[in-house]
Design a protein around this motif. Structure first.
Motif, PDB file in Angstrom:
ATOM      1  N   GLY A  13      -4.377 -15.006   8.461  1.00 16.54           N
ATOM      2  CA  GLY A  13      -3.147 -15.171   9.214  1.00 16.54           C
ATOM      3  C   GLY A  13      -2.135 -14.095   8.881  1.00 16.54           C
ATOM      4  O   GLY A  13      -2.434 -13.095   8.228  1.00 16.54           O
ATOM      5  N   GLU A  14      -0.902 -14.325   9.311  1.00 18.75           N
ATOM      6  CA  GLU A  14       0.149 -13.341   9.070  1.00 18.75           C
ATOM      7  C   GLU A  14       0.479 -13.237   7.581  1.00 18.75           C
ATOM      8  O   GLU A  14       0.792 -12.149   7.089  1.00 18.75           O
ATOM      9  CB  GLU A  14       1.404 -13.734   9.864  1.00 18.75           C
ATOM     10  CG  GLU A  14       1.237 -13.625  11.374  1.00 18.75           C
ATOM     11  CD  GLU A  14       0.960 -12.195  11.820  1.00 18.75           C
ATOM     12  OE1 GLU A  14       1.491 -11.273  11.165  1.00 18.75           O
ATOM     13  OE2 GLU A  14       0.223 -12.010  12.791  1.00 18.75           O
ATOM     14  N   PHE A  20      -1.697  -8.258   2.094  1.00 20.86           N
ATOM     15  CA  PHE A  20      -2.626  -7.136   2.031  1.00 20.86           C
ATOM     16  C   PHE A  20      -1.897  -5.801   2.170  1.00 20.86           C
ATOM     17  O   PHE A  20      -2.096  -4.876   1.367  1.00 20.86           O
ATOM     18  CB  PHE A  20      -3.678  -7.275   3.135  1.00 20.86           C
ATOM     19  CG  PHE A  20      -4.639  -6.122   3.209  1.00 20.86           C
ATOM     20  CD1 PHE A  20      -5.684  -6.009   2.308  1.00 20.86           C
ATOM     21  CD2 PHE A  20      -4.500  -5.148   4.178  1.00 20.86           C
ATOM     22  CE1 PHE A  20      -6.563  -4.944   2.370  1.00 20.86           C
ATOM     23  CE2 PHE A  20      -5.373  -4.084   4.251  1.00 20.86           C
ATOM     24  CZ  PHE A  20      -6.411  -3.984   3.352  1.00 20.86           C
ATOM     25  N   TYR A  21      -1.020  -5.701   3.174  1.00 20.03           N
ATOM     26  CA  TYR A  21      -0.335  -4.432   3.415  1.00 20.03           C
ATOM     27  C   TYR A  21       0.766  -4.162   2.396  1.00 20.03           C
ATOM     28  O   TYR A  21       1.207  -3.023   2.265  1.00 20.03           O
ATOM     29  CB  TYR A  21       0.239  -4.412   4.832  1.00 20.03           C
ATOM     30  CG  TYR A  21      -0.831  -4.268   5.891  1.00 20.03           C
ATOM     31  CD1 TYR A  21      -1.555  -3.088   6.007  1.00 20.03           C
ATOM     32  CD2 TYR A  21      -1.134  -5.309   6.764  1.00 20.03           C
ATOM     33  CE1 TYR A  21      -2.544  -2.941   6.965  1.00 20.03           C
ATOM     34  CE2 TYR A  21      -2.121  -5.178   7.726  1.00 20.03           C
ATOM     35  CZ  TYR A  21      -2.817  -3.990   7.823  1.00 20.03           C
ATOM     36  OH  TYR A  21      -3.795  -3.855   8.765  1.00 20.03           O
ATOM     37  N   VAL A  22       1.204  -5.173   1.689  1.00 18.29           N
ATOM     38  CA  VAL A  22       2.134  -4.950   0.581  1.00 18.29           C
ATOM     39  C   VAL A  22       1.365  -4.515  -0.673  1.00 18.29           C
ATOM     40  O   VAL A  22       1.828  -3.665  -1.435  1.00 18.29           O
ATOM     41  CB  VAL A  22       2.966  -6.222   0.305  1.00 18.29           C
ATOM     42  CG1 VAL A  22       3.733  -6.082  -1.007  1.00 18.29           C
ATOM     43  CG2 VAL A  22       3.946  -6.471   1.443  1.00 18.29           C
ATOM     44  N   ALA A  23       0.177  -5.089  -0.860  1.00 11.79           N
ATOM     45  CA  ALA A  23      -0.607  -4.767  -2.047  1.00 11.79           C
ATOM     46  C   ALA A  23      -1.152  -3.342  -2.010  1.00 11.79           C
ATOM     47  O   ALA A  23      -1.231  -2.677  -3.051  1.00 11.79           O
ATOM     48  CB  ALA A  23      -1.766  -5.761  -2.195  1.00 11.79           C
ATOM     49  N   MET A  24      -1.529  -2.835  -0.835  1.00  5.90           N
ATOM     50  CA  MET A  24      -2.119  -1.500  -0.737  1.00  5.90           C
ATOM     51  C   MET A  24      -1.182  -0.404  -1.236  1.00  5.90           C
ATOM     52  O   MET A  24      -1.567   0.419  -2.075  1.00  5.90           O
ATOM     53  CB  MET A  24      -2.566  -1.230   0.705  1.00  5.90           C
ATOM     54  CG  MET A  24      -3.749  -2.078   1.150  1.00  5.90           C
ATOM     55  SD  MET A  24      -5.244  -1.773   0.178  1.00  5.90           S
ATOM     56  CE  MET A  24      -5.705  -0.168   0.787  1.00  5.90           C
ATOM     57  N   PRO A  25       0.082  -0.330  -0.760  1.00  6.82           N
ATOM     58  CA  PRO A  25       0.972   0.715  -1.315  1.00  6.82           C
ATOM     59  C   PRO A  25       1.323   0.486  -2.775  1.00  6.82           C
ATOM     60  O   PRO A  25       1.548   1.451  -3.513  1.00  6.82           O
ATOM     61  CB  PRO A  25       2.217   0.644  -0.408  1.00  6.82           C
ATOM     62  CG  PRO A  25       2.178  -0.708   0.197  1.00  6.82           C
ATOM     63  CD  PRO A  25       0.746  -1.038   0.345  1.00  6.82           C
TER      64      PRO A  25
END
Length: 256
Positions: A13-14, A20-25
């Motif tokens: 979900g959102e 995920f997109y916070v963890a990558m950077p």
């Protein structure tokens, strides 16, 4: 988040996408800081002890390097066989937490050095000083430029390239030299000017490494597509795709 035990695509979900997109950077930021500071940190800790390294220190260093290699192989070869994703992410998270606590536990015994200034400060000082002396004529004799005459200090001989930066070392005859030397943003030494010239000459060399960086980054950006196309079988043995990708990236980095 406990909303789907089957880990089906509908479970993403959102909230999961945001994490995920916070963890990558954050991972990229942490790896960047780790890779740039680790070698310097180790150099500082062992500085001045080259002649005093006993056998115990050597074996501790050897065991630490060996432990890093073993843990990496165990993680790459063992974690793919762990089925629950909570354990797959939980085990590295716990190991990271333990490693951080171990690192902080030795903070009292680490060597600390006072900051000696940034090389970028000298780089900008030369440009500011050259701009402030823009309307002064550069002397033909380089010996008339400002330099600290001390054989114990590191010095770089004058070169004739990028002579526009030599204006940063011009001594104004109408002002006392002692007064000018105190203002390092208006007067720089020849050594500082030559170090700045060296940095400028290295810029074209650095630009040529952009292509190498692009090739090296492919393994870290398109790893999902690589996992879909790599053949995980070695004879009858099926190697975990994560391990196969790791070996592929190591070989790719060695080639680069």
């Amino acid at each position: 988040m406990g909303n789907c035990k089957e880990y089906s695509p509908e479970a993403i979900g959102e909230d999961q996408k945001i994490l995920f997109y916070v963890a990558m950077p954050l991972i990229a930021f942490g790896m960047g800081g780790h890779m740039t500071s680790w070698n310097i940190f180790m150099t500082e800790q062992f500085s001045g002890e080259e002649d005093n390294l006993d056998e115990g220190t050597f074996w501790r260093f050897f065991c630490s390097v060996l432990a890093v290699i073993i843990v990496t192989f165990v993680a790459v070869l063992g974690l793919p066989y762990v089925k629950p994703w909570s354990l797959r992410f939980g085990i590295p998270a716990i190991c990271t937490l333990v490693a951080t606590l171990l690192f902080l536990s030795g903070s009292c015994s680490y060597k600390y050095f006072k900051p000696m200034g940034s090389p970028l400060t000298v780089f900008f000082r030369v440009f500011v000083a050259a701009f402030s002396n823009l309307f002064y004529r550069t002397p033909k004799d380089s010996k008339q430029l400002f330099e600290i005459d001390n054989p114990q200090l590191y010095s770089v001989p004058h070169t004739r390239s990028l002579r526009c930066l030599d204006k940063a070392a011009i001594v104004i005859p109408t002002k006392p030299l002692e007064e000018q030397a105190k203002n390092t943003w208006r007067l720089c030494t020849v050594t500082e000017v030559e170090e700045t010239k060296t940095i400028i000459r290295m810029i074209p060399v650095w630009m040529t490494f952009i292509l190498c960086g692009v090739v090296s980054a492919i393994g870290f950006t398109y790893f999902i597509e690589q996992l879909d196309h790599l053949n995980p079988k070695v004879g009858r043995l099926k190697v975990p795709t994560v391990a196969l990708l790791w070996f592929y990236e190591q070989a790719q980095n060695q080639c680069v």
